[in-house]
Scaffold this active site. Structure first.
Site, PDB file in Angstrom:
ATOM      1  N   HIS A 205       0.551   7.499  -0.640  1.00  0.00           N
ATOM      2  CA  HIS A 205       0.528   7.688  -2.089  1.00  0.00           C
ATOM      3  C   HIS A 205      -0.198   6.529  -2.741  1.00  0.00           C
ATOM      4  O   HIS A 205      -0.450   5.503  -2.105  1.00  0.00           O
ATOM      5  CB  HIS A 205       1.959   7.746  -2.640  1.00  0.00           C
ATOM      6  CG  HIS A 205       2.717   6.470  -2.463  1.00  0.00           C
ATOM      7  ND1 HIS A 205       3.229   6.062  -1.245  1.00  0.00           N
ATOM      8  CD2 HIS A 205       3.037   5.480  -3.352  1.00  0.00           C
ATOM      9  CE1 HIS A 205       3.830   4.893  -1.374  1.00  0.00           C
ATOM     10  NE2 HIS A 205       3.726   4.517  -2.644  1.00  0.00           N
ATOM     11  N   ASP A 207       0.182   4.099  -6.387  1.00  0.00           N
ATOM     12  CA  ASP A 207       1.194   3.764  -7.387  1.00  0.00           C
ATOM     13  C   ASP A 207       0.654   4.095  -8.780  1.00  0.00           C
ATOM     14  O   ASP A 207      -0.495   3.778  -9.096  1.00  0.00           O
ATOM     15  CB  ASP A 207       1.549   2.282  -7.316  1.00  0.00           C
ATOM     16  CG  ASP A 207       2.265   1.922  -6.022  1.00  0.00           C
ATOM     17  OD1 ASP A 207       2.891   2.828  -5.426  1.00  0.00           O
ATOM     18  OD2 ASP A 207       2.194   0.753  -5.594  1.00  0.00           O
ATOM     19  N   HIS A 262      -1.468   4.018   0.140  1.00  0.00           N
ATOM     20  CA  HIS A 262      -0.742   3.248   1.146  1.00  0.00           C
ATOM     21  C   HIS A 262       0.476   4.035   1.617  1.00  0.00           C
ATOM     22  O   HIS A 262       0.855   5.045   1.016  1.00  0.00           O
ATOM     23  CB  HIS A 262      -0.333   1.874   0.606  1.00  0.00           C
ATOM     24  CG  HIS A 262       0.387   1.911  -0.712  1.00  0.00           C
ATOM     25  ND1 HIS A 262      -0.241   2.130  -1.920  1.00  0.00           N
ATOM     26  CD2 HIS A 262       1.704   1.780  -1.018  1.00  0.00           C
ATOM     27  CE1 HIS A 262       0.634   2.114  -2.901  1.00  0.00           C
ATOM     28  NE2 HIS A 262       1.832   1.914  -2.385  1.00  0.00           N
ATOM     29  N   ARG A 272      13.167  -2.782   8.250  1.00  0.00           N
ATOM     30  CA  ARG A 272      12.285  -3.388   7.254  1.00  0.00           C
ATOM     31  C   ARG A 272      12.971  -3.333   5.885  1.00  0.00           C
ATOM     32  O   ARG A 272      13.534  -2.301   5.500  1.00  0.00           O
ATOM     33  CB  ARG A 272      10.952  -2.630   7.193  1.00  0.00           C
ATOM     34  CG  ARG A 272       9.997  -3.114   6.107  1.00  0.00           C
ATOM     35  CD  ARG A 272       8.706  -2.298   6.128  1.00  0.00           C
ATOM     36  NE  ARG A 272       7.871  -2.573   4.967  1.00  0.00           N
ATOM     37  CZ  ARG A 272       6.975  -3.547   4.890  1.00  0.00           C
ATOM     38  NH1 ARG A 272       6.774  -4.338   5.942  1.00  0.00           N
ATOM     39  NH2 ARG A 272       6.266  -3.739   3.791  1.00  0.00           N
TER      40      ARG A 272
END
Length: 332
Positions: A205, A207, A262, A272
Site C-alpha cells: 500500500h 500511505d 511498501h 516485529r
C-alpha cells in the site's frame, strides 16, 4: 509470551522468499546534522520515496520506553486486548485491516492524534498504573516524532527551493491537523520457518497522509517497491527512523516526490514491533499542486480536501491506487 488469537489464516497471503534485488542494495541514509541534507532528502524522495535518518534528535530512552509499553500490552491475554477495541477505525485490531477485506498477520493499536495529549482515560482497558505509564510514553514519543516530522518537512521545502519554509510543516503542526499513530505487532509464526516462507503482515500500500515516520525493533520484514516493480528489503535499525512520502505530498509536489508502495512480511523466528506516526493535514485543507513547483507544467491532480481523500481511502483496499481517482486528464 505474546499471545495472538488463532484466527484462520486462509485470507493471509503466503510469500516465498525472494532473491536480493540486483539493481539496488543501499537505502538512502541522511544525517540531519550535516549541511546539504535538504538536497539529499529531496533526491531520496524523488528516486525512492523513502530514506533513513540519523542524528534525528529523538533519544533512545523515549523510543525504548514506548516499545516496552507496547510489548506489555501485546503480551496481555486476547480477552484483555479485545477490551481495547474502539469503534472503527481506531483502537485494537487483530488480523483484519480496515473494513474492506484486507487481512495480515498483525495486531495493532491505532490512535487519532490531535492538538491534545492522549489521556490515560482513553487507555482504560489497562490497569490504572499501566495506563498512566503507557500514556506518558505514548505522548512523549508522539511529541518527539511530530517535531522530527516538522523538521524534515521544512528541510524538504528548503531542498525544493520554496521560500516559505513551513509550507508543508504547518499542515502537520496546525491545531487542526488530522494525524494518526499506530503500534503494530507482527508475531513470529514458527510453522513458516519449517516451510521456508513468509506471511503477509501488512499488505502492499501507499500511505494517504503527507509523511510517515517509522521506527521498529531490530526485526526484518519491511520492504519498499522500486520503480522497476521489484521489492527491496529494508535492514532494521532500532536507533534510526525511516521516512516515506505519502499520497498528499505527491500531490502537493505534482508528482515530483514519490509516495512509495511498501509492505511488511512476517517470519518464523522473531516478532516485529513497529511504531508509525502519520502526519496529516487539517480535514478542510485544500490539496492542490503548489504553484511554486509547477513552473509552467500542467497540474496532474484535481483539487480536493483531505476529508475527501480520507473518505476515499477508507472505502478502498490496501493495494488500490487511490490517487488515480484524483488524477486530471492531461491535454497532451
Amino acid at each position: 509470551m505474546v499471545v495472538l488469537a488463532n484466527t484462520p489464516t486462509e485470507q493471509i497471503s503466503i510469500i516465498k522468499p525472494q532473491k536480493a534485488h540486483v539493481h539496488f542494495s543501499n537505502i538512502p541514509i541522511i544525517d540531519l546534522s550535516k549541511p546539504g541534507c535538504e538536497i539529499a532528502i529531496v533526491k531520496a524522495l524523488e528516486d525512492f520515496g523513502f530514506f533513513k535518518v540519523t542524528n534525528h534528535g529523538v533519544s533512545k530512552e523515549i523510543m525504548s520506553k514506548l516499545e516496552a509499553e507496547a510489548v506489555k500490552f501485546f503480551s496481555l491475554s486476547q480477552v484483555e486486548k479485545d477490551k481495547a477495541g474502539y469503534p472503527n477505525p481506531c483502537g485494537y485490531g487483530n488480523k483484519r485491516i480496515g473494513g474492506n477485506g484486507d487481512f495480515g498477520w498483525v495486531e495493532y493499536l491505532l490512535f487519532e492524534i490531535n492538538s491534545k495529549p492522549i489521556s490515560s482515560t482513553s487507555l482504560g482497558f489497562l490497569r490504572e498504573h499501566c495506563a498512566s505509564l503507557f500514556c506518558s510514553a505514548l505522548n512523549e514519543y508522539i511529541s518527539s516524532v511530530r517535531k522530527l516530522s516538522s523538521n524534515v518537512l521544512e528541510l524538504m521545502a528548503q531542498g525544493l527551493g520554496i521560500k516559505q519554509r513551513d509550507i508543508f510543516s504547518k499542515l502537520v503542526t496546525s491545531q487542526e491537523s488530522d494525524s494518526m499513530f499506530r503500534l503494530n505487532h507482527y508475531p513470529a509464526c514458527p510453522l513458516l520457518k519449517e516451510l521456508n516462507c513468509n506471511l503477509t503482515g501488512f499488505g502492499e500500500h501507499t500511505d494517504p497522509q503527507l509523511i510517515s515516520i517509522l521506527r521498529s525493533n531490530n526485526t526484518n520484514g519491511f520492504q519498499i517497491a522500486l520503480k522497476d516493480g521489484g521489492w527491496l528489503s529494508v535492514p532494521p535499525d532500532e536507533g534510526s527512523f525511516f521516512i516515506n512520502a505519502g499520497d498528499i505530498l505527491q500531490v502537493l509536489t505534482n508528482g515530483r516526490l514519490r509516495s512509495v508502495k511498501h509492505r511488511v512480511l512476517t517470519n518464523g523466528s522473531k516478532a516485529r514491533v513497529s511504531m508509525i506516526f502519520f502526519g496529516g493535514p487539517p480535514l478542510n485543507q485544500m490539496i492542490t499542486p503548489l504553484p511554486q513547483l509547477l513552473k509552467g507544467e500542467e497540474k496532474k491532480y484535481i483539487d480536493f480536501t483531505w476529508a475527501d481523500y480520507k473518505k476515499a481511502a477508507f472505502k478502498s483496499r490496501l493495494a488500490d491506487n487511490r490517487l488515480a481517482l484524483f488524477e486530471r486528464e492531461m491535454t497532451h
